[in-house]
Design an enzyme around this catalytic site. Structure first.
Site: not given
Length: 371
Positions: A190-191, A217, A310, A313
């Site tokens: 993600s991030t 993401h 973050m 997941d």
């Protein structure tokens, strides 16, 4: 002490809106604003904020140029705001290339169901990336006696100003293959993921022996542009996954934003299924969904990794992969932009190895018998 934020945007309305949201959290404080990139560079040097929020399109100096100059002179975690268009996606990827840490759409309603959720998301994102400031270091010029370095093409690799130190031990650990056999590789993030994925995928040879599933993401309008960029930089083929794609070795399939990616069929003849994102799902795409699907089709034949991001997941999907006998690795804390997803996997006892980003590709090639 509150996290100090510099807000940069040429729109007075957006500057005020972002400032109000940030200042409504007592842990955050907007210390100043800038109306263009040139002001942002000057104020970054003078004020030394903990985080900068940055628009892309501005007069005098655009956001991408400003990011480059800030990362060279006063390295600071930068959160970009962009439009959810194809051109906006390309510009945002350029900003990450320049050294920005993360991005959010300017229209908060595109990522949140209501105003309260949007407010919380922005505040959390600012606090999360503020933790990267400790790792921001100005690049050290090589000594005159140092061996010349080969120039590398401009890619999404994080500038040396914003990466964790590369020298962890005097002698790099030599990896050994576990002896397991694999038929699929799966990576969730993600991030900070776009930079991390590029770091890994650009090091893989054209004849990498397995299909690769990528779950990042990312908004729907971004994934096609991101896949196209990776495809131009990598020896392997990278594409945005489509419903019905047959999994082929040496091809990486990026889950489309706003959808869920699952696997159907059997090993050797598996296909990708792209499904509706689902209103109740927090992540679209979701690492847990893809990992869980892979565990049912490939059982113990999956080499999987959870990278920077973050939240948590990947933990439950990783749990399913581990239960089926597959391998799960996590990116180590020092090299993560946000140590959330990898930490969740590591704390749950699911990952067998915690690896620095710059050695994950090397570890993969050893594990699959290519090094």
């Amino acid at each position: 002490m509150a996290i100090k934020v510099l807000v940069v945007d040429d729109s007075s309305f957006f500057r005020r809106r972002v400032s109000e949201i940030i200042n409504s959290d007592p842990r955050l404080e907007v210390i100043d604003v800038a109306v263009n990139g040139r002001e942002a560079v000057d104020k970054a040097k003078q004020l030394k904020p903990d985080v900068i929020t940055m628009d892309i399109e501005m007069p005098v100096m655009d956001g991408i140029t400003a990011v480059k100059q800030i990362m060279a002179a006063a390295p600071t975690p930068i959160l970009m705001f962009s439009s959810l268009t194809h051109d906006g996606a390309k510009a945002t990827l350029d900003a990450l290339d320049a050294g920005a840490v993360d991005f959010l759409p300017k229209k908060f309603e595109d990522i949140a169901r209501n105003r309260d959720e949007a407010v919380t998301l922005l505040q959390q994102r600012v606090m999360q990336i503020a933790s990267r400031r400790a790792f921001m270091r100005r690049p050290v010029a090589p000594k005159p006696t140092a061996a010349p370095q080969t120039a590398r093409p401009t890619t999404l690799t994080r500038s040396s100003a914003s990466t964790a130190p590369t020298q962890r031990t005097p002698v790099a650990q030599r990896f050994k293959a576990s002896g397991k056999k694999y038929q699929l590789t799966a990576i969730g993030c993600s991030t900070g993921g776009p930079v991390a994925l590029q770091n890994i995928l650009t090091k893989l040879p054209m004849n990498y022996p397995h299909p690769i599933l990528l779950i990042q993401h990312m908004p729907a309008t971004f994934t096609n542009a991101f896949a196209a960029r990776l495809n131009t930089l990598c020896k392997i083929t990278v594409k945005e996954a489509q419903d019905g794609d047959v999994l082929k070795p040496g091809v990486a399939y990026l889950a489309p934003g706003g959808k869920q990616m699952m696997i159907d069929g059997r090993p050797g003849a598996a296909r990708i299924r792209i499904l509706d994102g689902g209103e109740r799902m927090n992540y679209k795409p979701c690492v847990d969904v893809t990992f869980g699907s892979a565990s049912k089709i490939y059982a113990d034949k999956v080499l999987s990794m959870v990278l920077t991001g973050m939240g948590a997941d990947g933990r439950e999907g990783g749990r399913m992969l581990k239960a089926a006998g597959s391998t799960i690795w996590a990116q180590d804390e020092e090299s993560c932009v946000v140590y959330g997803m990898p930490q969740a996997v590591a704390k749950a006892g699911i990952s067998s190895e915690d690896l620095p980003l710059d050695r994950i590709a090397e570890r993969m090639l050893v594990e699959v018998g290519m090094a």
